[in-house]
Enzyme design. Structure first.
Site, short mmCIF file in Angstrom:
data_model
loop_
_atom_site.label_atom_id
_atom_site.label_comp_id
_atom_site.label_asym_id
_atom_site.label_seq_id
_atom_site.Cartn_x
_atom_site.Cartn_y
_atom_site.Cartn_z
N HIS A 1 -4.07 -2.24 1.74
CA HIS A 1 -2.81 -2.05 2.47
C HIS A 1 -2.41 -0.57 2.47
O HIS A 1 -2.14 0.02 3.52
CB HIS A 1 -1.72 -2.91 1.83
CG HIS A 1 -0.36 -2.74 2.44
ND1 HIS A 1 0.18 -3.65 3.32
CD2 HIS A 1 0.58 -1.77 2.30
CE1 HIS A 1 1.38 -3.24 3.69
NE2 HIS A 1 1.65 -2.10 3.08
N GLU A 2 -2.34 0.01 1.28
CA GLU A 2 -1.90 1.40 1.18
C GLU A 2 -2.91 2.35 1.82
O GLU A 2 -2.54 3.38 2.36
CB GLU A 2 -1.64 1.78 -0.28
CG GLU A 2 -0.51 1.00 -0.93
CD GLU A 2 0.81 1.07 -0.17
OE1 GLU A 2 1.03 2.07 0.56
OE2 GLU A 2 1.62 0.13 -0.29
N HIS B 1 -2.13 2.64 5.40
CA HIS B 1 -1.11 3.68 5.61
C HIS B 1 -1.76 5.07 5.55
O HIS B 1 -1.43 5.96 6.35
CB HIS B 1 -0.04 3.60 4.53
CG HIS B 1 0.99 2.54 4.71
ND1 HIS B 1 1.69 2.37 5.88
CD2 HIS B 1 1.47 1.60 3.84
CE1 HIS B 1 2.56 1.37 5.74
NE2 HIS B 1 2.43 0.88 4.53
N HIS C 1 -3.37 6.01 8.65
CA HIS C 1 -2.36 6.33 9.67
C HIS C 1 -1.97 7.81 9.57
O HIS C 1 -1.73 8.47 10.58
CB HIS C 1 -1.14 5.42 9.46
CG HIS C 1 -0.26 5.29 10.65
ND1 HIS C 1 0.93 4.59 10.62
CD2 HIS C 1 -0.35 5.76 11.91
CE1 HIS C 1 1.50 4.63 11.80
NE2 HIS C 1 0.75 5.33 12.60
#
Length: 693
Positions: free
Chosen positions: A476-477, A480, A483
């Site tokens: 998940h991180e 990010h 991104h």
């Protein structure tokens, strides 16, 4: 202190950085450097803003918007270092600076976005935007700046501006204190286990992690459970000592409401009241109306519609799960009624009974090192990225690691830093941040992105083992992080994760899907002792059980989202009784007594340590509607790594920053907006009463 003192080259925050890839010179920076560096940086940007606002020339995009985008470079650099360390490796001196700087920085921001002369220039450009010959990206930057000015109070009269400034400065101070109080409560608690009876039920991996935590606390030979999620959740899952589970759970649940100096209830009440007043000054009925106006959701009604759509199926599933746990406990001869500190313990046993899946048997296959490699391999297959670990670079803690990230053409994409282990100087949770963001306005600036986790560290010579949920958090991180790393924009305002909160979770939650791909698990889920890949039978059981306990997980999340939005829909909060309001909000939705909010109000840092997720905790669910549908785009091709789909994903989502309105960006990728059906199917909540997929 004179200006020559503050700008002295001996302050490493103000000097040039001759470090590898411009990584901050952490080892040279001391707490006493921050105040003078902030002083110099604020003064520098204030002079830049005064020059823009006082420019006698007719406003142009270059002399106003681009000039603002170029301003504050030193402040970004100083703040990037300081606030990252304030979360990941703090101390009393840094916390003192944080308390001082929070309202000062809010005041500085107000001085920019409430500057009448500056807003006149921006407003004039915005009115004439169709005649300026702007590129689509420039038009987006202008529109975003105008929105930011208006939402910051630029159109208010002098008295209202003054009051709004007072509110934002006070909220900044309160948010900082809230966060520091939670960290203090987490840091102060330790459950010390000394005897074999205390350790009853704990598997070897948890004993080893607890022994390492004890050694870190100066208690060699003992075992310590902390309030880090990676420590306490497995303890609640495995400890057969119900009395110890209850004690640890209550400490975990009551962070921020101990009644002493670190109690956050009065802070929450004041923040809710001030936020409501802020919204009214800006012309909104409630703070939720104000906050959501600049998101994909737009209105509280849209948020509540989604929360309510999922709540019914989730609660029904959770009640079935509770009945299963109760029946299992009784069958074992445990004459108890399921309480919140029992749920994880009996859920683990029911999972073994239903799916022959034992967390203690799974965990040796999820080594931190291998899951990091899996995340990198996924990024390589989707986006052509390569990762080369750096050995000689500045570190703020011995545990951090860094990688040089390059693209398929060998060009530098950015630097990725991993800070994976829990420690007393780090706030709880997991997050991504940037020491430097990508942009092309002032040169080809490559980002420095960090992922911060709170995993339990393995003992000396032992690998650090993750639960499957931990592994999903890492993916998940890292979503990010991608991104931020893949950002490809000109203007800093639009870079990376600078998007609305209910869109920012799309790249991260979408990335989680690749962890569950059998080809990734077969290669990277290898046994810590034998090196053997995860057996196909265990892999199948893991896949079959992916929706086990999903009612519980969804209910504890949704409860927090409901309480958040309810607090901020108050028209006139007055001196709200925080505990009573939380109870009433949960009673309204029929919250099961055996489950508590994932984040109770007094330690709900997403919502009260700053403005980031205030009225916005729903964003994870909103983004999950998007991510479930987005991954379907890959599944429809029959290839989870389909090159064409990945290229569209990179172009419209991961590298695009805030170039487009989020809804337009998603439509450009998928051709349409999604419904909640894919999300309900993903969570196994589509058919009330159905078994896990």
């Amino acid at each position: 202190m004179t200006s020559s003192d503050v700008n002295r080259p001996s302050n490493p925050l103000l000097a040039s950085w001759a470090t590898p890839f411009g990584i901050p010179p952490f080892e040279s920076i001391a707490p006493e450097h921050y105040r003078p560096a902030f002083d110099a940086a604020i003064a520098e940007q204030q002079a830049e803003i005064d020059a823009i606002a006082g420019n006698a020339e007719t406003p142009t995009f270059a002399n106003t918007i681009e000039a603002m985008e170029r301003s504050g470079a030193t402040l970004k650099r100083v703040g990037g270092v300081f606030f990252n360390l304030a979360g990941s490796h703090t101390n009393d001196a840094i916390q003192a600076v944080e308390r001082e700087m929070a309202p000062r920085l809010a005041k500085h921001r107000n001085s920019i976005f409430m500057n009448e002369a500056l807003f006149r220039r921006v407003d004039a450009l915005h009115r004439n935007r169709d005649d300026l010959g702007l590129s689509p990206e420039q038009a987006r930057v202008l529109d975003r700046y105008h929105t930011i000015f208006v939402r910051a109070g630029a159109r208010l009269g002098p008295q209202d501006k003054q009051r709004l400034a007072e509110i934002t400065e006070r909220l900044a101070a309160l948010g900082t204190q809230f966060s520091q109080n939670v960290l203090a409560d987490e840091k102060a608690y330790r459950l010390v286990l000394e005897t074999e009876e205390d350790l009853a039920g704990l598997p070897s991996f948890l004993r080893e992690a607890a022994a390492q935590a004890a050694a870190d606390c100066g208690l060699p030979g003992k075992y310590v459970i902390t309030l880090s999620r990676s420590s306490i959740e497995p303890f609640l899952q495995f400890s057969s000592r119900r009395d110890l589970r209850e004690r640890a759970f209550k400490a975990w649940a009551s962070r921020g409401e101990g009644g002493g100096a670190t109690d956050n209830t009065a802070i929450v009440a004041e923040m809710v009241r001030l936020r409501a007043e802020r919204a009214k000054l800006l012309g909104y009925e409630t703070f939720a109306d104000f906050k959501l106006a600049d998101t994909m959701a737009k209105t509280p009604a849209a948020v509540l519609a989604l929360l309510n759509e999922v709540w019914g199926p989730a609660r029904r599933r959770a009640m079935q799960e509770r009945d299963d746990l109760q029946a299992h406990a009784q069958a074992k001869g445990d004459n108890i009624v399921i309480e919140p500190w029992d749920w994880r313990y009996y859920a683990e046993q029911v999972r073994i009974a239903k799916h022959d899946l034992d967390e203690a048997a799974i965990k040796p296959y999820f080594q931190l090192e291998r899951i990091v490699e899996a995340a990198f391999e996924t990024a390589n297959r989707l986006f052509g990225l390569r990762f080369e670990e750096l050995q000689d670079f500045p570190r703020y803690h011995p545990d951090i690691r860094a990688w040089k990230v390059t693209g398929g053409d060998g060009a530098l994409v950015g630097i990725f830093i991993g800070d994976y282990f829990a420690r007393a100087s780090k706030r709880s949770g997991a997050w991504m941040s940037a020491f430097r963001s990508q942009e092309k306005l002032t040169g080809n600036i490559r980002p420095i992105i960090v992922n911060v986790m709170n995993f339990s560290k393995g003992g000396p010579g032992e690998p650090s083992l993750l639960s499957f949920d931990d592994a999903r958090t890492l993916f998940h991180e890292f979503g990010h992080a991608l991104h931020g790393l893949l950002s490809d924009v000109t203007y800093p305002l639009l870079a990376g994760t600078s998007v609305s909160t209910d869109f920012v979770e799309l790249p991260s939650q979408l990335y989680e899907h690749w962890l569950s791909q059998p080809e990734i698990l077969r290669r990277y889920a290898t046994h810590a002792k034998t090196g053997e890949p995860i057996p196909e039978t265990l892999l199948k059981r893991l896949t079959d059980a992916r929706n086990f306990n999903q009612g519980f997980a969804t209910v504890e999340y949704l409860a927090s989202a409901f309480v958040d939005i309810d607090f901020h829909r108050l028209v006139d909060p007055g001196n709200v009784d925080v505990a009573a309001f939380e109870r009433a909000s949960l009673e309204r939705i029929g919250m099961p007594g055996e489950i508590i909010m994932r984040h109770r109000t007094p330690h709900f840092t997403h919502v009260f340590s700053g403005d980031g997720y205030s009225s916005g905790y729903y964003s994870y669910l909103w983004s999950e509607v998007l991510d479930a549908d987005a991954f379907n785009a890959f599944e429809e091709t029959g290839n989870a790594f389909d090159r064409d789909t990945a290229e569209k994903l990179k172009w419209y989502i991961y590298s695009a920053g805030n170039l487009r309105d989020p809804a337009d960006a998603y439509r450009a990728f998928r051709g349409r907006l999604p419904t909640a059906e894919a999300l309900l199917a993903k969570r196994g909540l589509t058919a009330p009463g159905s078994e896990e997929a």
